[in-house]
Design an enzyme around this catalytic site. Structure first.
Site, PDB file in Angstrom:
ATOM      1  N   TYR A 213      32.759  37.774  43.816  1.00 46.19           N
ATOM      2  CA  TYR A 213      33.449  39.133  43.690  1.00 46.19           C
ATOM      3  C   TYR A 213      33.048  39.907  42.400  1.00 46.19           C
ATOM      4  O   TYR A 213      32.922  40.881  42.300  1.00 46.19           O
ATOM      5  CB  TYR A 213      35.111  38.799  43.726  1.00 46.19           C
ATOM      6  CG  TYR A 213      35.926  39.941  43.396  1.00 46.19           C
ATOM      7  CD1 TYR A 213      35.971  40.730  44.725  1.00 46.19           C
ATOM      8  CD2 TYR A 213      36.571  40.077  42.304  1.00 46.19           C
ATOM      9  CE1 TYR A 213      36.807  41.935  44.400  1.00 46.19           C
ATOM     10  CE2 TYR A 213      37.555  41.089  42.225  1.00 46.19           C
ATOM     11  CZ  TYR A 213      37.380  42.269  43.284  1.00 46.19           C
ATOM     12  OH  TYR A 213      38.366  43.000  42.983  1.00 46.19           O
ATOM     13  N   LYS A 217      31.659  43.577  41.319  1.00 39.71           N
ATOM     14  CA  LYS A 217      32.112  44.544  40.641  1.00 39.71           C
ATOM     15  C   LYS A 217      31.364  44.979  39.432  1.00 39.71           C
ATOM     16  O   LYS A 217      31.465  46.118  39.187  1.00 39.71           O
ATOM     17  CB  LYS A 217      33.661  43.988  40.212  1.00 39.71           C
ATOM     18  CG  LYS A 217      34.612  43.816  41.400  1.00 39.71           C
ATOM     19  CD  LYS A 217      34.815  45.194  41.805  1.00 39.71           C
ATOM     20  CE  LYS A 217      35.602  45.231  43.072  1.00 39.71           C
ATOM     21  NZ  LYS A 217      35.842  46.551  43.610  1.00 39.71           N
TER      22      LYS A 217
END
Length: 339
Positions: A213, A217
């Site tokens: 994740y 990002k």
């Protein structure tokens, strides 16, 4: 009054902790509200992942100020209900649905083609859709869910829409056409290298889904910086942001024990509702301040604050990621070779 060195150090540490919490959560007093959104009549906006959470609020408030807003997502039946909700609240709203499945590159390509066939202009693109901490799984295109949803598909979608954005910018003031990347302070969870070029899927990484994740990002933020450099000559601004820690469906894959800890501890008071959570996205998409202060390429934190990136990066690394990603889609015949 005099202070001991230790006392002064404690005050400095307390201040640092408070500032970090404010940056992470968005608990600072907003300097900007929805009332500050300028009139958007005649403008066209597109928001991915707008069926709920901050994406829904972003689309709603853009429509309230007069923009024609495209809601981009997978489930048309679900979005029809969302469109009705917006129409019920904003009678004059101009809302359209655009089918977009970020887990399928072909769907992304078709969505861009569909939009281009319908509209000659695009003033605001908000890359909002995201997925966080799902079990490891590959899409039909061979990429891990988070890196494809959060970064790769948004990259492809944005690149396909650039001709429309550039054409729109020809008739606008510098900074009036914007690309907003809804990232996260979780970029700090990315692997030590930031982006693991040998295998973006990170199948064996120690921290598993959290690192994946974080990488997705961080890639969004670096892509925003790359676009800012490339598009400044056209007057198009590209910015990224951390919206705060928000109560949304994004956390549905997070470990149950972690959510229970949040719900039953003081941290529950650090979560923003989607209304406050959308403020930074809307600030980034519409505030005249950003053009006035030449904040192209900036990173913002909640709520509507100029942020600081806490990971070192240089132009060469940003360019490497841009070209690496572009080559993926060149090879798949979705994009022409990058100049």
């Amino acid at each position: 009054m005099s202070y001991s060195f230790q006392g002064l150090l404690n005050r400095v540490n307390e201040s640092a902790i408070v500032n970090t919490l404010k940056e992470y959560t968005g608990l600072n007093t907003p300097k900007w509200t929805f009332n500050d959104i300028p009139d958007l009549t005649g403008k066209v906006a597109l928001v991915t992942g707008s069926s709920g959470g901050i994406g829904y609020v972003t689309a709603l408030e853009l429509a309230r100020k007069g923009a024609k807003v495209y809601l981009a997502g997978r489930n048309e039946e679900k979005y029809q209900k969302v469109m009705k909700q917006i129409h019920d609240e904003v009678r004059h709203s101009k809302i359209r649905f655009l089918r977009l499945d970020l887990l399928d590159f072909e769907s992304v390509y078709q969505a861009a083609e569909s939009f281009i066939a319908k509209e000659e202009k695009l003033h605001i693109l908000v890359n909002n859709a995201g997925i966080m901490n799902p079990p490891f799984e590959l899409t039909k295109d061979g990429y891990e869910l988070q890196i494809q949803t959060n970064y790769l598909s948004h990259y492809l979608f944005t690149e396909l829409l650039l001709p429309t954005l550039r054409r729109t910018a020809e008739e606008c003031r510098p900074g009036d056409v914007r690309i907003v990347h809804v990232a996260s302070i979780a970029y700090l969870q990315a692997p030590y290298s930031g982006i693991y070029f040998p295998d973006l899927n990170l199948p064996h990484v120690l921290l598993g889904t959290f690192a994946r994740y974080g990488q997705s990002k961080y890639a969004q933020i670096l892509y925003s910086i790359a676009l800012a450099k490339r598009l400044e000559k056209y007057g198009i601004y590209s910015v990224s942001l951390h919206p705060g820690v928000i109560r949304t469906e994004l956390t549905r894959y997070s470990p149950t024990f972690a959510l229970k800890l949040l719900e039953k501890s003081v941290f529950q008071y650090l979560l923003l509702d989607p209304i406050r959570g959308a403020m930074t996205s809307l600030y980034a998409a519409t505030s005249p301040e950003i053009s006035k202060e030449h904040l192209n390429g900036a990173y913002f934190t909640a709520i509507a604050q100029r942020g600081i990136l806490h990971r070192a990066h240089d132009d060469a690394f940003v360019e490497e990621l841009y070209r690496y990603t572009h080559k993926i889609f060149e090879d798949l015949k979705y994009l022409a070779p990058s100049p």
